[in-house]
Design an enzyme around this catalytic site. Structure first.
Site, short mmCIF file in Angstrom:
data_model
loop_
_atom_site.label_atom_id
_atom_site.label_comp_id
_atom_site.label_asym_id
_atom_site.label_seq_id
_atom_site.Cartn_x
_atom_site.Cartn_y
_atom_site.Cartn_z
N ASN A 1 139.88 38.53 47.64
CA ASN A 1 139.04 37.35 47.81
C ASN A 1 138.11 37.11 46.61
O ASN A 1 137.23 36.26 46.68
CB ASN A 1 138.21 37.46 49.10
CG ASN A 1 137.26 38.65 49.08
OD1 ASN A 1 137.20 39.37 48.09
ND2 ASN A 1 136.53 38.85 50.16
N ASP B 1 128.88 50.77 45.12
CA ASP B 1 128.62 50.52 46.54
C ASP B 1 128.93 51.73 47.40
O ASP B 1 129.53 52.70 46.96
CB ASP B 1 129.42 49.29 47.02
CG ASP B 1 130.86 49.30 46.51
OD1 ASP B 1 131.37 50.39 46.20
OD2 ASP B 1 131.46 48.23 46.44
N GLU C 1 130.64 39.63 48.43
CA GLU C 1 131.68 38.83 49.06
C GLU C 1 131.47 37.34 48.76
O GLU C 1 130.36 36.93 48.41
CB GLU C 1 131.63 39.04 50.59
CG GLU C 1 131.80 40.49 51.02
CD GLU C 1 133.24 41.00 50.91
OE1 GLU C 1 134.02 40.48 50.08
OE2 GLU C 1 133.57 41.93 51.64
N HIS D 1 136.00 39.36 45.34
CA HIS D 1 134.72 40.09 45.35
C HIS D 1 134.66 41.14 44.24
O HIS D 1 135.68 41.64 43.78
CB HIS D 1 134.42 40.69 46.74
CG HIS D 1 135.18 41.92 47.10
ND1 HIS D 1 135.28 42.38 48.40
CD2 HIS D 1 135.87 42.82 46.35
CE1 HIS D 1 135.98 43.49 48.42
NE2 HIS D 1 136.36 43.78 47.21
#
Ligand code: PGA
Length: 241
Positions: free
Chosen positions: A136, A67, A143, A138
């Site tokens: 979280n 990313d 996400e 990810h």
């Protein structure tokens, strides 16, 4: 899933580097999927050491990063392009032509995403993908969501991610709110996956990834369906397994 629990960060980094090195030795033209963040820094240091000791040669290796922040250029010292140059690429003999990172400054996002997927396919697919994991759950910047995003796409970063990544910026307002990320399908197409996690803050995410329900609310849980995943975790990240 192969769960490898190690004593500490150093051991996690060495084990991950050994897996990458063995991939490169067995196939010098390997396609590596790379990650950024704090987690893989020790692995990159170990790979640089191995390169300096003539154990591995990166001259034929190709890389694809997971990313990049949208809106940050190569020269921004918060961009993942900058991170990769400084933490790995400038220390090894990789051919610049073989480095691929999504272009965060591109005008036509859709075209960039399609081209990124095409370049991965043309390279023969990713042989080994390194992943960190967000608190979280990810992976890349996929996400928690109501569905799994398929291929490379523009994402809106989760509040938790922005908060967690603000430690790298002067203030939280400077953290980009969007990024271009490989999608879940892109990641799942990798032949091998190595997920790394250390520290107690990752314990919940690791427990849900390994033992939880497969759900886009915990993006990493999809890895339960991949046929060759190694999860290397230190004791703290493994504490809820
Ligand atoms: P970290 O980030 O390695 O900096 O903890 C991991 C991630 O968010 O994927």
């Amino acid at each position: 899933m192969r769960i490898i629990i190690v004593e500490n960060y150093e051991e996690m980094s060495k084990k991950a580097a050994a897996m990458m090195a063995s991939q490169i030795i067995l196939k010098p033209e390997s396609v590596l999927g790379l990650a950024t963040g704090d987690t893989p820094l020790g692995m990159y240091k170990e790979l640089i050491r191995m390169y300096n000791e003539n154990m591995i040669d990166f001259s034929k290796v190709k890389t694809f990063n997971l990313d990049e922040y949208y809106g940050l250029g190569k020269d921004s010292n918060q961009s993942y392009n900058y991170y990769m140059t400084n933490n790995l690429f400038k220390h090894i003999n990789i051919d610049k032509e073989n480095i691929n990172i999504p272009n965060g400054m591109v005008k036509n996002i859709e075209e960039e995403c399609i081209s990124y997927e095409k370049r991965i396919k043309e390279a023969g697919g990713i042989d080994i993908q390194v992943l960190g994991i967000g608190v979280n759950g990810h992976i890349g910047f996929n996400e928690p969501d109501v569905n799994f995003e398929a291929e490379t796409h523009l994402v809106n970063l989760d509040e938790k991610t922005i908060e967690s990544n603000s430690r790298f910026f002067k203030c939280i307002e400077e953290v980009p709110t969007k990024a271009i990320s490989m999608g879940i399908k892109t990641i799942m197409h990798s032949k091998k996956i190595v997920l790394l996690a250390n520290g107690a803050s990752k314990a919940d995410a690791i427990a849900k990834t390994v033992n939880g329900k497969i759900s886009p609310e915990v993006p990493a849980s999809i890895l339960q369906l991949h046929q060759d995943v190694a999860i290397i975790v230190d004791k703290e990240a493994a504490s809820k397994l």
